[in-house]
Design a protein around this motif. Structure first.
Motif, PDB file in Angstrom:
ATOM      1  N   LEU A  56       0.827  -1.207   0.000  1.00  0.00           N
ATOM      2  CA  LEU A  56       0.000   0.000   0.000  1.00  0.00           C
ATOM      3  C   LEU A  56       0.863   1.259   0.000  1.00  0.00           C
ATOM      4  CD1 LEU A  56      -2.996   0.492  -0.034  1.00  0.00           C
ATOM      5  CD2 LEU A  56      -2.996   0.574   2.452  1.00  0.00           C
ATOM      6  N   LYS A  76       1.296  -6.821  -7.842  1.00  0.00           N
ATOM      7  CA  LYS A  76       0.000  -7.452  -8.117  1.00  0.00           C
ATOM      8  C   LYS A  76      -0.026  -8.905  -7.642  1.00  0.00           C
ATOM      9  CE  LYS A  76      -3.369  -7.380 -11.755  1.00  0.00           C
ATOM     10  NZ  LYS A  76      -3.754  -6.987 -13.104  1.00  0.00           N
ATOM     11  N   ARG A  79      -0.263  -8.971  -3.915  1.00  0.00           N
ATOM     12  CA  ARG A  79      -1.629  -8.699  -3.446  1.00  0.00           C
ATOM     13  C   ARG A  79      -2.509  -9.936  -3.546  1.00  0.00           C
ATOM     14  NH1 ARG A  79      -1.178  -3.617  -7.012  1.00  0.00           N
ATOM     15  NH2 ARG A  79      -0.041  -2.256  -5.599  1.00  0.00           N
ATOM     16  N   VAL A  89      -7.968   0.789   7.486  1.00  0.00           N
ATOM     17  CA  VAL A  89      -8.397   0.578   6.107  1.00  0.00           C
ATOM     18  C   VAL A  89      -9.793   0.038   6.114  1.00  0.00           C
ATOM     19  CG1 VAL A  89      -8.080  -0.839   4.079  1.00  0.00           C
ATOM     20  CG2 VAL A  89      -6.169   0.384   5.055  1.00  0.00           C
ATOM     21  N   GLY A  90     -10.640   0.751   5.375  1.00  0.00           N
ATOM     22  CA  GLY A  90     -12.015   0.732   5.753  1.00  0.00           C
ATOM     23  C   GLY A  90     -12.923  -0.242   5.096  1.00  0.00           C
ATOM     24  N   TYR A 108     -10.642 -10.462  -6.179  1.00  0.00           N
ATOM     25  CA  TYR A 108      -9.475 -11.341  -6.104  1.00  0.00           C
ATOM     26  C   TYR A 108      -9.586 -12.476  -7.118  1.00  0.00           C
ATOM     27  CZ  TYR A 108      -7.527  -8.980  -2.063  1.00  0.00           C
ATOM     28  OH  TYR A 108      -6.950  -8.041  -1.226  1.00  0.00           O
TER      29      TYR A 108
ATOM     30  N   GLU B   6     -13.378  -6.106 -14.021  1.00  0.00           N
ATOM     31  CA  GLU B   6     -13.130  -5.505 -12.707  1.00  0.00           C
ATOM     32  C   GLU B   6     -13.859  -4.167 -12.571  1.00  0.00           C
ATOM     33  OE1 GLU B   6      -8.564  -7.235 -12.217  1.00  0.00           O
ATOM     34  OE2 GLU B   6      -8.905  -5.176 -12.810  1.00  0.00           O
ATOM     35  N   ILE B  10     -16.706  -2.888  -9.753  1.00  0.00           N
ATOM     36  CA  ILE B  10     -16.565  -1.675  -8.949  1.00  0.00           C
ATOM     37  C   ILE B  10     -17.683  -0.693  -9.289  1.00  0.00           C
ATOM     38  CG2 ILE B  10     -15.058   0.328  -8.548  1.00  0.00           C
ATOM     39  CD1 ILE B  10     -12.713  -1.722  -8.911  1.00  0.00           C
ATOM     40  N   TYR B  89     -11.848   2.940   2.177  1.00  0.00           N
ATOM     41  CA  TYR B  89     -12.288   1.928   1.214  1.00  0.00           C
ATOM     42  C   TYR B  89     -11.451   1.958  -0.070  1.00  0.00           C
ATOM     43  CZ  TYR B  89     -15.126  -1.356  -1.291  1.00  0.00           C
ATOM     44  OH  TYR B  89     -15.522  -2.457  -1.994  1.00  0.00           O
ATOM     45  N   ASP B  91      -8.307   2.481  -0.158  1.00  0.00           N
ATOM     46  CA  ASP B  91      -7.126   1.667   0.171  1.00  0.00           C
ATOM     47  C   ASP B  91      -7.449   0.179   0.097  1.00  0.00           C
ATOM     48  OD1 ASP B  91      -5.326   3.675   0.449  1.00  0.00           O
ATOM     49  OD2 ASP B  91      -5.516   3.854   2.620  1.00  0.00           O
ATOM     50  N   LYS B  92      -8.655  -0.147   0.552  1.00  0.00           N
ATOM     51  CA  LYS B  92      -9.070  -1.561   0.504  1.00  0.00           C
ATOM     52  C   LYS B  92      -9.045  -2.040  -0.950  1.00  0.00           C
ATOM     53  CE  LYS B  92     -10.667  -4.709   3.126  1.00  0.00           C
ATOM     54  NZ  LYS B  92     -10.266  -4.761   4.498  1.00  0.00           N
ATOM     55  N   LEU B  94      -7.251  -0.724  -3.325  1.00  0.00           N
ATOM     56  CA  LEU B  94      -5.861  -0.716  -3.786  1.00  0.00           C
ATOM     57  C   LEU B  94      -5.087  -1.920  -3.260  1.00  0.00           C
ATOM     58  CD1 LEU B  94      -5.010   3.080  -3.441  1.00  0.00           C
ATOM     59  CD2 LEU B  94      -5.363   1.790  -5.547  1.00  0.00           C
ATOM     60  N   LEU B  95      -5.537  -2.490  -2.142  1.00  0.00           N
ATOM     61  CA  LEU B  95      -4.881  -3.674  -1.588  1.00  0.00           C
ATOM     62  C   LEU B  95      -5.192  -4.921  -2.406  1.00  0.00           C
ATOM     63  CD1 LEU B  95      -5.410  -3.246   2.244  1.00  0.00           C
ATOM     64  CD2 LEU B  95      -3.219  -3.556   1.108  1.00  0.00           C
ATOM     65  N   SER B  96      -6.266  -4.863  -3.184  1.00  0.00           N
ATOM     66  CA  SER B  96      -6.648  -6.021  -3.978  1.00  0.00           C
ATOM     67  C   SER B  96      -5.845  -6.024  -5.283  1.00  0.00           C
ATOM     68  CB  SER B  96      -8.147  -5.979  -4.278  1.00  0.00           C
ATOM     69  OG  SER B  96      -8.403  -5.048  -5.304  1.00  0.00           O
ATOM     70  N   PRO B  97      -5.774  -7.190  -5.937  1.00  0.00           N
ATOM     71  CA  PRO B  97      -4.925  -7.271  -7.136  1.00  0.00           C
ATOM     72  C   PRO B  97      -5.559  -6.683  -8.394  1.00  0.00           C
ATOM     73  CG  PRO B  97      -5.884  -9.401  -6.651  1.00  0.00           C
ATOM     74  CD  PRO B  97      -6.321  -8.490  -5.558  1.00  0.00           C
ATOM     75  N   VAL B  98      -6.637  -5.915  -8.271  1.00  0.00           N
ATOM     76  CA  VAL B  98      -7.247  -5.374  -9.484  1.00  0.00           C
ATOM     77  C   VAL B  98      -6.354  -4.298 -10.097  1.00  0.00           C
ATOM     78  CG1 VAL B  98      -9.598  -5.786  -8.677  1.00  0.00           C
ATOM     79  CG2 VAL B  98      -8.583  -3.539  -8.367  1.00  0.00           C
ATOM     80  N   ASN B  99      -6.528  -4.113 -11.385  1.00  0.00           N
ATOM     81  CA  ASN B  99      -5.817  -3.062 -12.100  1.00  0.00           C
ATOM     82  C   ASN B  99      -6.242  -1.706 -11.534  1.00  0.00           C
ATOM     83  OD1 ASN B  99      -5.168  -1.117 -14.223  1.00  0.00           O
ATOM     84  ND2 ASN B  99      -4.710  -2.943 -15.431  1.00  0.00           N
ATOM     85  N   ARG B 100      -5.249  -0.827 -11.303  1.00  0.00           N
ATOM     86  CA  ARG B 100      -5.577   0.504 -10.762  1.00  0.00           C
ATOM     87  C   ARG B 100      -6.580   1.225 -11.664  1.00  0.00           C
ATOM     88  NH1 ARG B 100      -2.973  -0.431  -6.146  1.00  0.00           N
ATOM     89  NH2 ARG B 100      -4.247  -2.188  -6.673  1.00  0.00           N
TER      90      ARG B 100
END
Lengths: 341, 254
Positions: A56, A76, A79, A89-90, A108, B6, B10, B89, B91-92, B94-100
């Motif tokens: 992060l 990636k 992650r 982190v919400g 995921y 993805e 979202i 949220y 950040d949540k 961004l923590l996942s492996p999805v494309n930005r």
């Protein structure tokens, strides 16, 4: 997952744009399947470190691998390999608990059907099935922790990063979360946990690192760290009628010669020894008494706690967060109890 | 393809979040209805001015109500994004492996959807009070497509405000930024009838050309001389703002 340790950190440093040096060249390793605790006072660099490990936050220097993958070169894949529940982190308050989990699964890479099944399983596991279709914003503090934990588990990650997973929970809920984490760890999941609760670290973690002012100040198993404080205290009380003759001196001399015994003295109708490892020393001490034909009335071991370890290395007591759990948390832990047995 | 999949997930989440707040939608529709009521009624007599292009002032006003609603939706999008940033949220995600880029796309598309829904509601209100669309059904569709695109563009402005400032104070008041865009236009009166510096300023506002095009479709029909400049400017504005938002987003998420 590729080879290598679950977490490899070499010379990690982080300086924020404002010039604050949050992490100052730390190195450590977490083996696969390990339950690792990362302790430190507020502002010590715990959260910065966990955020770098979880991709992060970019690091300033050093080398970091998670699940055998470089966090900078292959974020990636990192992650995908990890599950993360960070304190700040919400959650998505307007989303229903079930929808939140299913979306986590989809993000995921789970199929829709898999995400639905997995969400149902995890909702059951964390005891939120009955409120699955309520909005997350209506959940209590404890319920929020649990839905967050469930979200981190949706894709069956091999490494789990948890930032203070039980802060704010009542004692029963904490124990329920602990049991769940122990179960996951037993299934082979590596767990990297930060905590401010020394009892939590002591109970769960096989190995700990303490960070203060951005540097690691101690590392080892809870037992090793506690031993480092000055050792366990073994106190042997003997029957009053045996204390007169010279066999007592023989026993004392024998105890002093035992490996791992740092100090031994006769006082208050008994013998007090400071030892490195009481598990090994106590039987040896009893043996020495038997050899000298002395009978033991009572043997007690006092261990230094992690609080003392923490105090010794950081010069302060860890701030104990107030446990402000609520009725629903208690209900949940009762439910967990029913469900487990 | 994966990015689309993805982005869709979202997007659906963002859609649910929006629909979970029905009062936001009611308020948006009401504010548009109020525009017709509070501007349309008192200014009705303007149509008598020599050179005024419409007989029905409400029909003239409809373009302003539509474009203004969409312009201000950019401010709503800023708040939507800031809420997700503050709750952690984003950040949540961004923590996942999805494309930005999927996260950005899912957010921009909801900006477009909100604009589209609002324009649809305004058109219904306008029809109910007797406004006739000279461009016909195709004209209405054209207006909806164009304003959806404008919604995406304004959402980009909101996104940049939220990501740059990360401040509730600024973001809540970001409608101030959109106010000149919406009002330095021929909102109430055609540009020929405006005077002085205001007329000059209106000529420099890209939103003006989009409003003129929308109005042409409503009160005149397919008058390409009025419509084409609006289309080009809309496409250019959208391209520039999407580019800027993407750049800003990359910077913010490294």
């Amino acid at each position: 997952m590729t080879n290598g340790p679950a977490v490899l950190v070499e010379g990690l440093g982080k300086t924020y744009p404002g010039g604050v040096r949050a992490v100052d060249g730390i190195s450590f390793e977490v083996a696969r399947g390990e339950f690792f605790g990362f302790l430190g006072p507020n502002g010590a660099g715990k959260t910065t470190t966990i955020k770098i490990l979880a991709t992060l936050l970019p690091k300033s220097e050093g080398h970091v691998e998670v699940a055998g993958l470089d966090v900078t070169r292959d974020p990636k894949a990192v992650r995908q390999a990890i599950g993360v529940a960070l304190q700040e982190v919400g959650l998505d308050d307007l989303s229903k608990g079930r929808d939140f989990l299913e979306l986590q699964g989809l993000l995921y890479g789970l199929t829709r059907a898999k995400a639905r099944d997995r969400a149902a399983v995890l909702l059951e596991l964390v005891g939120l099935s009955s409120v699955a279709d309520r909005r997350v914003g209506s959940y209590s503090g404890g319920m929020r922790r649990r839905i967050d934990l469930a979200g981190a588990l949706m894709h069956n990650p091999g490494v789990l990063f948890l930032d203070e997973p039980t802060t704010g929970l009542d004692p029963q809920s904490r124990i329920a979360v602990w049991e769940h984490l122990e179960e996951l760890n037993a299934q082979g999941v590596t767990i990297f946990l930060t905590t401010q609760h020394m009892d939590e670290a002591d109970r769960l973690c096989r190995r700990l690192a303490i960070i203060d002012h951005g540097r690691l100040v101690a590392e080892g198993s809870p037992a090793e760290l506690k031993a480092g404080v000055g050792g366990d205290i073994v106190h042997v009380a003997f029957d009053s009628d045996t204390s007169a003759d010279g066999s007592l001196d023989v026993a004392l001399a024998a105890v002093r010669d035992l490996p791992g015994v740092r100090q031994a003295d006769i006082a208050e109708g008994g013998l007090t020894a400071t030892v490195g490892d009481s598990g090994a020393a106590a039987p040896a001490i009893m043996g020495a008494f038997q050899d000298a034909n002395l009978s033991i009335a009572n043997l007690s071991i006092t261990r230094p706690s992690l609080d003392e370890v923490f105090l010794q290395h950081t010069g302060r007591q860890i701030r104990d967060s107030d446990a402000d759990g609520d009725a629903e948390d208690r209900m949940w832990s009762q439910w967990m109890g029913v469900n487990r047995r | 393809m994966l990015v689309l999949r993805e982005s869709y997930f979202i997007y659906v989440r963002n859609l649910k979040t929006w629909l979970a707040q029905p009062w936001m939608i009611v308020a948006a529709v009401l504010s548009s209805a109020f525009m017709f009521l509070f501007f349309g009624e008192p200014l009705r007599g303007i149509t008598a001015l020599p050179g005024f292009p419409a007989d029905d002032y409400q029909a003239f006003l409809a373009a302003m109500v539509i474009v203004m609603a969409v312009v201000f939706s950019g401010s709503d999008m800023a708040m939507v994004l800031l809420t997700d940033m503050m709750s952690g949220y984003v950040d949540k995600l961004l923590l996942s492996p999805v494309n930005r880029f999927s996260i950005l796309l899912g957010t921009l598309l909801i900006g477009g959807t909100r604009a589209m829904a609002q324009v649809l509601a305004i058109i219904l209100v306008a029809t109910a009070i007797g406004v006739r669309f000279e461009g016909g059904v195709l004209g209405i569709l054209g207006v909806i497509v164009a304003t959806t695109l404008l919604g995406v563009a304004m959402g980009c402005v909101g996104l940049i405000v939220a990501m740059r400032t990360r401040s509730v104070q600024v973001t809540v008041n970001s409608w101030l930024l959109f106010m000149p865009l919406a009002f330095l236009t021929s909102a109430f009166m055609p540009r020929d009838l405006l005077t002085g510096w205001f007329q000059v300023a209106v000529g420099l506002n890209p939103i003006e050309y989009i409003m003129v095009a929308v109005r042409a479709v409503i009160i005149e029909g397919w008058v390409w001389d009025s419509i084409l400049p609006g289309i080009w400017i809309l496409l250019a504005t959208t391209a520039v703002l999407v580019g800027a938002a993407t750049y800003e987003y990359r910077r913010a998420t490294n």
